[in-house]
Scaffold this motif. Sequence first.
Motif, PDB file in Angstrom:
ATOM      1  N   SER A 185      -4.774  -1.167   1.869  1.00  0.00           N
ATOM      2  CA  SER A 185      -5.020  -0.945   0.442  1.00  0.00           C
ATOM      3  C   SER A 185      -6.394  -0.326   0.206  1.00  0.00           C
ATOM      4  O   SER A 185      -6.570   0.483  -0.703  1.00  0.00           O
ATOM      5  CB  SER A 185      -4.870  -2.256  -0.338  1.00  0.00           C
ATOM      6  OG  SER A 185      -5.812  -3.203   0.093  1.00  0.00           O
ATOM      7  N   GLN A 186      -7.375  -0.667   1.034  1.00  0.00           N
ATOM      8  CA  GLN A 186      -8.701  -0.065   0.914  1.00  0.00           C
ATOM      9  C   GLN A 186      -8.646   1.435   1.197  1.00  0.00           C
ATOM     10  O   GLN A 186      -9.269   2.241   0.495  1.00  0.00           O
ATOM     11  CB  GLN A 186      -9.683  -0.738   1.874  1.00  0.00           C
ATOM     12  CG  GLN A 186      -9.981  -2.184   1.548  1.00  0.00           C
ATOM     13  CD  GLN A 186     -10.683  -2.323   0.224  1.00  0.00           C
ATOM     14  OE1 GLN A 186     -11.820  -1.906   0.070  1.00  0.00           O
ATOM     15  NE2 GLN A 186     -10.006  -2.882  -0.747  1.00  0.00           N
ATOM     16  N   LEU A 187      -7.884   1.811   2.226  1.00  0.00           N
ATOM     17  CA  LEU A 187      -7.719   3.234   2.535  1.00  0.00           C
ATOM     18  C   LEU A 187      -6.997   3.960   1.406  1.00  0.00           C
ATOM     19  O   LEU A 187      -7.362   5.087   1.051  1.00  0.00           O
ATOM     20  CB  LEU A 187      -6.967   3.416   3.851  1.00  0.00           C
ATOM     21  CG  LEU A 187      -7.760   3.126   5.115  1.00  0.00           C
ATOM     22  CD1 LEU A 187      -6.856   3.213   6.344  1.00  0.00           C
ATOM     23  CD2 LEU A 187      -8.932   4.079   5.260  1.00  0.00           C
ATOM     24  N   MET A 188      -5.989   3.313   0.834  1.00  0.00           N
ATOM     25  CA  MET A 188      -5.260   3.951  -0.273  1.00  0.00           C
ATOM     26  C   MET A 188      -6.176   4.155  -1.476  1.00  0.00           C
ATOM     27  O   MET A 188      -6.153   5.222  -2.099  1.00  0.00           O
ATOM     28  CB  MET A 188      -4.036   3.119  -0.640  1.00  0.00           C
ATOM     29  CG  MET A 188      -2.933   3.204   0.400  1.00  0.00           C
ATOM     30  SD  MET A 188      -1.459   2.295  -0.046  1.00  0.00           S
ATOM     31  CE  MET A 188      -0.969   3.097  -1.527  1.00  0.00           C
ATOM     32  N   ILE A 189      -6.982   3.149  -1.794  1.00  0.00           N
ATOM     33  CA  ILE A 189      -7.928   3.283  -2.917  1.00  0.00           C
ATOM     34  C   ILE A 189      -8.903   4.433  -2.649  1.00  0.00           C
ATOM     35  O   ILE A 189      -9.169   5.265  -3.520  1.00  0.00           O
ATOM     36  CB  ILE A 189      -8.688   1.960  -3.155  1.00  0.00           C
ATOM     37  CG1 ILE A 189      -7.744   0.885  -3.677  1.00  0.00           C
ATOM     38  CG2 ILE A 189      -9.859   2.162  -4.107  1.00  0.00           C
ATOM     39  CD1 ILE A 189      -8.325  -0.512  -3.675  1.00  0.00           C
ATOM     40  N   THR A 190      -9.410   4.490  -1.422  1.00  0.00           N
ATOM     41  CA  THR A 190     -10.358   5.549  -1.060  1.00  0.00           C
ATOM     42  C   THR A 190      -9.714   6.923  -1.174  1.00  0.00           C
ATOM     43  O   THR A 190     -10.302   7.847  -1.744  1.00  0.00           O
ATOM     44  CB  THR A 190     -10.885   5.328   0.371  1.00  0.00           C
ATOM     45  OG1 THR A 190     -11.490   4.047   0.441  1.00  0.00           O
ATOM     46  CG2 THR A 190     -11.891   6.399   0.756  1.00  0.00           C
ATOM     47  N   PHE A 191      -8.499   7.075  -0.657  1.00  0.00           N
ATOM     48  CA  PHE A 191      -7.853   8.389  -0.697  1.00  0.00           C
ATOM     49  C   PHE A 191      -7.413   8.774  -2.114  1.00  0.00           C
ATOM     50  O   PHE A 191      -7.359   9.965  -2.438  1.00  0.00           O
ATOM     51  CB  PHE A 191      -6.710   8.464   0.302  1.00  0.00           C
ATOM     52  CG  PHE A 191      -7.211   8.550   1.721  1.00  0.00           C
ATOM     53  CD1 PHE A 191      -8.011   9.606   2.136  1.00  0.00           C
ATOM     54  CD2 PHE A 191      -6.929   7.555   2.635  1.00  0.00           C
ATOM     55  CE1 PHE A 191      -8.511   9.673   3.432  1.00  0.00           C
ATOM     56  CE2 PHE A 191      -7.410   7.610   3.930  1.00  0.00           C
ATOM     57  CZ  PHE A 191      -8.197   8.673   4.317  1.00  0.00           C
ATOM     58  N   ILE A 192      -7.162   7.783  -2.966  1.00  0.00           N
ATOM     59  CA  ILE A 192      -6.885   8.103  -4.372  1.00  0.00           C
ATOM     60  C   ILE A 192      -8.158   8.658  -5.026  1.00  0.00           C
ATOM     61  O   ILE A 192      -8.110   9.652  -5.756  1.00  0.00           O
ATOM     62  CB  ILE A 192      -6.364   6.856  -5.125  1.00  0.00           C
ATOM     63  CG1 ILE A 192      -4.927   6.553  -4.688  1.00  0.00           C
ATOM     64  CG2 ILE A 192      -6.431   7.050  -6.638  1.00  0.00           C
ATOM     65  CD1 ILE A 192      -4.389   5.215  -5.169  1.00  0.00           C
ATOM     66  N   LEU A 193      -9.298   8.020  -4.739  1.00  0.00           N
ATOM     67  CA  LEU A 193     -10.564   8.523  -5.282  1.00  0.00           C
ATOM     68  C   LEU A 193     -10.877   9.924  -4.753  1.00  0.00           C
ATOM     69  O   LEU A 193     -11.336  10.793  -5.490  1.00  0.00           O
ATOM     70  CB  LEU A 193     -11.712   7.560  -4.928  1.00  0.00           C
ATOM     71  CG  LEU A 193     -11.687   6.206  -5.631  1.00  0.00           C
ATOM     72  CD1 LEU A 193     -12.749   5.292  -5.034  1.00  0.00           C
ATOM     73  CD2 LEU A 193     -11.891   6.367  -7.114  1.00  0.00           C
TER      74      LEU A 193
END
Length: 181
Positions: free
Chosen positions: A169-177
């Motif tokens: 989920s941290q990677l997904m949040i980062t890639f969304i940003l």
Amino acid sequence: KKMVKGVPCCWHCELCDGYQFQADESNCEMCPFDMRPTPNRTACRPTPIIKLEWHSPWAMIPLFLAILGILATLSVIITFIRFNDTPIVRAAGRELSYVLLTGIFLIYLITFLMIAEPGTVVCAFRRLLLGLGMCITYSAMLTKTNRIYRIFEQGKKSVTPPKFISPTSQLMITFILISVQ
């Protein structure tokens, strides 16, 4: 020629302003956007391209620092890969650390594009990669900081862990940003 107000037979000379050239004896016109007036302002000439030379001290210092930064970043990446499953690397948030190191590595690489001779492709990559490198770095730092903040804030309220703190989920949040950039 500029006519003197109130006296129809008299005039005085004035230089054309800014990027203008003398079109005829009494009118100034703007040079096209990619041209500049000659020193005597009677015509326009192409804008000279002024760029850093690879052997210039103004280029050597950033190149030297970029090479040092690249070597330091690579040594950290190699250390992280070598000790990938140790508690220290896992506690550091290895997935986001790899993303952060990738952004830092990219920022150091951009130094070589900044010194390269300008052209359509080089200038496009300069703009794209500089913004992207900064965005990757800041997104990873923001996500890591936000995760730590949420863990400590949730710890004050209850024993249950907060949502979206897993590495995926941290990677997904980062890639969304990053995708916003």
